[in-house]
Design an enzyme around this catalytic site. Structure first.
Site, short mmCIF file in Angstrom:
data_model
loop_
_atom_site.label_atom_id
_atom_site.label_comp_id
_atom_site.label_asym_id
_atom_site.label_seq_id
_atom_site.Cartn_x
_atom_site.Cartn_y
_atom_site.Cartn_z
N LYS A 242 0.81 -1.16 -0.01
CA LYS A 242 0.15 -0.07 -0.08
C LYS A 242 0.71 1.31 0.01
O LYS A 242 2.13 1.24 0.26
CB LYS A 242 -1.16 0.00 1.07
CG LYS A 242 -1.90 -1.05 0.79
CD LYS A 242 -3.49 -1.01 1.74
CE LYS A 242 -4.30 -2.10 1.06
NZ LYS A 242 -5.28 -2.50 2.37
N ARG B 62 -3.10 -10.04 5.32
CA ARG B 62 -3.22 -10.46 3.78
C ARG B 62 -2.26 -9.91 2.98
O ARG B 62 -1.93 -8.82 3.03
CB ARG B 62 -4.54 -9.64 3.31
CG ARG B 62 -5.24 -9.77 2.09
CD ARG B 62 -6.60 -8.87 1.93
NE ARG B 62 -6.97 -8.98 0.74
CZ ARG B 62 -6.56 -8.07 -0.21
NH1 ARG B 62 -5.47 -7.36 0.09
NH2 ARG B 62 -7.38 -8.25 -1.47
#
Ligand code: PMM
Length: 281
Positions: A219, A253
């Site tokens: 991210k 994740r």
């Protein structure tokens, strides 16, 4: 009753398999079902405990797509994976119709980044299939979520809002033992919010009373820390995952499962060592 996908005695590693042409991290590379099967088998071999299939990008600014296109993208993949791999398959969707089609095709977990708020019917679908349910924290919609996110106390507010999502899921008939939560790293959060949530993952789990998964993988907040472009963020992802696990996260994740498995091994061992030194009460 224990959750079979997020049991308390391991750090669960979820591998990401995006079936979206516009996903920011691996989009467009995996374009046929055989390629998905090969990628899923490689994730299973690398130690993934669950494989998360998504057909709609939820990256900041992404436009929502219709349920029928999402179903077209994910159902053939899930049907094939449910036969080809031994680990459970998860469906990453905010839509009840997509969740229903994916569960009918063999998925066992519904991963809803909106915590059941985008399409509340998804909770009844999870209940009907007796599926596991992962509820994420997201205020607003992916298209607008990064416009000036504000929290007075991000840990407390995210935990409270996740607890409300859990209560709504239970009211819709989902067993509490089937539910886990996710503070929604990058979903309507500033860099400081993301760091606080990762560093306090265990506090959120304790406050909500459910297992906590975190998804920092590749991210953009990592780029703010390291300068790495998206394809070079796996080392920073491992660091973020290991620290979040040390801080009490039960699951991660990740796009690179082999790296995630290392983060889980080291972060989990260090957490165990820290806890064994805590004074016994
Ligand atoms: N992040 C993305 C998508 N789905 N699901 C959960 N539970 N947690 C997350 O942090 C999360 C998610 C962002 O997009 P990606 O699939 O390309 O990583």
């Amino acid at each position: 009753m224990r959750s079979p996908i997020f049991p308390p005695d391991r750090v669960t590693v979820m591998g990401v398999l995006n079936a979206t042409p516009d996903s920011f991290s691996d989009g467009g590379r995996l374009c046929d079902v055989d390629a998905f099967i090969a990628a899923a088998l490689a994730m299973q071999h690398a130690g993934a405990h669950v494989i998360d299939v998504g057909g709609e990008s939820t990256r900041p600014g992404a436009r929502t797509i219709g349920a029928s296109l999402e179903i077209e993208r994910v159902v053939p993949v899930i049907e094939a994976l449910a036969k080809a791999v031994a680990v459970p398959i998860s469906i990453d969707t905010r839509k009840a119709a997509v969740a229903r089609a994916a569960l009918a095709a063999g998925a066992r977990l519904v991963n809803d980044v909106s915590g059941g708020r985008h399409d509340p019917e998804i909770l009844a679908v999870a209940a009907e299939f007796d599926a596991e349910l992962l509820l994420g924290h997201l205020r607003g919609e992916p298209a607008t979520m990064q416009e000036a996110p504000h929290f007075a106390d991000v840990i407390e507010e995210v935990a409270r809002e996740l607890a409300e999502c859990v209560a709504r899921a239970e009211a819709a008939g989902v067993l509490r033992a089937r539910i886990s939560v996710d503070p929604g790293i990058g979903f309507g959060k500033t860099l400081e919010h993301n760091l606080a949530l990762l560093a306090n993952a265990g506090r959120i789990g304790a406050r909500v009373g459910r297992p906590v998964l975190v998804g920092p993988s590749r991210k953009s907040f990592l780029e703010r820390l390291t300068g790495d472009p998206v394809q070079g963020r796996d080392a920073a992802t491992v660091a973020a995952c290991a620290v979040a696990i040390f801080a009490g996260a039960d699951a991660i994740r990740v796009h690179d499962v082999a790296m995630g498995v290392r983060a889980a091994a080291v972060g989990g061992a260090l957490r165990g060592a820290a806890r064994s030194r805590e004074p016994q009460r």
